[in-house]
Design a protein around this motif. Structure first.
Motif, short mmCIF file in Angstrom:
data_model
loop_
_atom_site.label_atom_id
_atom_site.label_comp_id
_atom_site.label_asym_id
_atom_site.label_seq_id
_atom_site.Cartn_x
_atom_site.Cartn_y
_atom_site.Cartn_z
N ARG A 29 0.84 -1.21 0.00
CA ARG A 29 0.00 0.00 0.00
C ARG A 29 0.87 1.26 0.00
O ARG A 29 0.57 2.25 -0.70
CB ARG A 29 -0.95 -0.01 1.19
CG ARG A 29 -1.99 -1.12 1.12
CD ARG A 29 -2.93 -1.12 2.32
NE ARG A 29 -3.78 -2.30 2.32
CZ ARG A 29 -4.90 -2.40 1.62
NH1 ARG A 29 -5.32 -1.38 0.88
NH2 ARG A 29 -5.62 -3.52 1.68
N ILE A 32 2.39 1.75 -3.48
CA ILE A 32 1.39 2.29 -4.40
C ILE A 32 1.24 3.79 -4.21
O ILE A 32 1.20 4.57 -5.16
CB ILE A 32 0.04 1.58 -4.20
CG1 ILE A 32 0.13 0.12 -4.63
CG2 ILE A 32 -1.07 2.28 -4.98
CD1 ILE A 32 -1.06 -0.72 -4.23
N SER A 36 2.49 6.91 -6.93
CA SER A 36 1.51 7.83 -7.52
C SER A 36 1.76 9.28 -7.11
O SER A 36 0.96 10.15 -7.43
CB SER A 36 0.09 7.41 -7.12
OG SER A 36 -0.07 7.49 -5.71
N GLN A 82 -3.82 -5.71 -7.42
CA GLN A 82 -4.44 -5.14 -8.61
C GLN A 82 -4.08 -3.66 -8.76
O GLN A 82 -4.16 -3.11 -9.86
CB GLN A 82 -5.95 -5.31 -8.55
CG GLN A 82 -6.42 -6.74 -8.69
CD GLN A 82 -7.93 -6.86 -8.70
OE1 GLN A 82 -8.64 -5.98 -8.24
NE2 GLN A 82 -8.43 -7.97 -9.22
N GLU A 83 -3.71 -3.02 -7.67
CA GLU A 83 -3.39 -1.59 -7.70
C GLU A 83 -1.90 -1.32 -7.87
O GLU A 83 -1.49 -0.18 -8.03
CB GLU A 83 -3.89 -0.92 -6.42
CG GLU A 83 -5.38 -1.05 -6.18
CD GLU A 83 -5.80 -0.38 -4.89
OE1 GLU A 83 -5.39 0.77 -4.65
OE2 GLU A 83 -6.54 -1.01 -4.10
N SER A 85 1.71 -1.20 -9.61
CA SER A 85 2.38 -1.14 -10.91
C SER A 85 3.65 -1.98 -10.84
O SER A 85 4.70 -1.51 -10.39
CB SER A 85 2.71 0.31 -11.28
OG SER A 85 1.55 1.07 -11.44
N GLY A 190 -8.50 4.04 -12.83
CA GLY A 190 -8.42 3.51 -11.48
C GLY A 190 -9.08 2.15 -11.37
O GLY A 190 -10.07 1.86 -12.04
N ASN A 192 -9.56 -0.75 -7.96
CA ASN A 192 -9.22 -1.25 -6.63
C ASN A 192 -10.35 -2.13 -6.13
O ASN A 192 -11.36 -2.32 -6.81
CB ASN A 192 -8.93 -0.10 -5.65
CG ASN A 192 -10.10 0.84 -5.48
OD1 ASN A 192 -11.22 0.41 -5.20
ND2 ASN A 192 -9.86 2.14 -5.64
N GLU A 193 -10.18 -2.66 -4.93
CA GLU A 193 -11.14 -3.62 -4.40
C GLU A 193 -12.41 -2.96 -3.89
O GLU A 193 -13.36 -3.64 -3.50
CB GLU A 193 -10.49 -4.42 -3.27
CG GLU A 193 -9.90 -3.55 -2.17
CD GLU A 193 -9.00 -4.33 -1.24
OE1 GLU A 193 -9.51 -5.21 -0.53
OE2 GLU A 193 -7.79 -4.04 -1.22
N PRO A 197 -13.91 -0.30 -11.76
CA PRO A 197 -12.81 0.22 -12.59
C PRO A 197 -13.31 1.35 -13.50
O PRO A 197 -14.42 1.31 -14.00
CB PRO A 197 -12.38 -1.00 -13.41
CG PRO A 197 -12.82 -2.16 -12.59
CD PRO A 197 -14.07 -1.76 -11.91
#
Length: 204
Positions: A29, A32, A36, A82-83, A85, A190, A192-193, A197
């Motif tokens: 986390r 990520i 960004s 999934q978030e 890179s 974007g 995320n859970e 999307p």
């Protein structure tokens, strides 16, 4: 508190554990978040370099890394991954070296999708379509003034077409995209859970 990864190659399948007891979830986390955010000074760069390398070592074991170097890799991530890179992960303890420098990365978000995608009949007659809204109406999204130039340079290489600024609308993209083998989106997006999307266009 364990997760598992699976590498499937022409040589066979390799199952490996992900240890979640050492704060890996929080490290992912934080990586990520840092990825960004603009890294404006040496301490910020060093912080990302060290944290990103820690995450890289935790989710891509050394033996697995040796198998994927110089090859194409399709990643099917789950949950918080999934978030992430993956291409921006640092692969070196001593310097900042991105995974994308060694591995050609693609993403898919389910094997079911891959199977269904194989059944889609392609009718693409053109090679490349670049898409760059540059200016966004949605609150909270910053403009991307250099995205148009990015698309123009790639379009020159492929002798392709572009949808820029006011032309970069959702309906226009949906109508045009199936006519192209490559669709390059230079915009905000974007996944995320916690949310559906999304991809930002000039009008949405």
């Amino acid at each position: 508190n364990q997760g598992f990864g699976l590498l499937s190659t022409t040589e066979g399948a390799f199952l490996f554990k992900l240890d979640l007891t050492n704060g890996l979830d929080q490290d992912i986390r934080s990586t990520i978040e840092k990825a960004s955010t603009a890294l404006l000074n040496k301490p910020q760069i060093n912080s990302y370099q060290n944290l990103s390398f820690k995450v890289f070592e935790s989710i891509i074991p050394k033996a697995l890394y040796e198998r994927i170097k110089g090859k194409r890799l399709m990643i099917i991530p789950d949950f918080i991954l999934q978030e992430l890179s993956f291409e921006a992960l640092n692969t070196s303890h001593d310097s900042l070296q991105y995974l994308i420098e060694d591995v050609e990365i693609r993403y898919a978000y389910s094997i079911t999708y891959l199977e269904r995608n194989k059944q889609v009949k392609r009718r693409a007659k053109n090679t490349f379509l670049g898409f760059a809204p540059e200016i966004f109406q949605k609150e909270g999204l910053s403009d991307l003034p250099y995205s148009g130039e990015e698309v123009k340079q790639i379009a020159d290489v492929f002798e392709g077409d572009m949808l820029l600024n006011a032309e970069a609308k959702k309906g226009v993209l949906l109508n045009a995209m199936y006519d192209y083998k490559i669709v390059h989106l230079s915009t905000h997006a974007g996944i995320n859970e916690h949310s559906v999307p999304w991809i930002a266009t000039n009008d949405s």
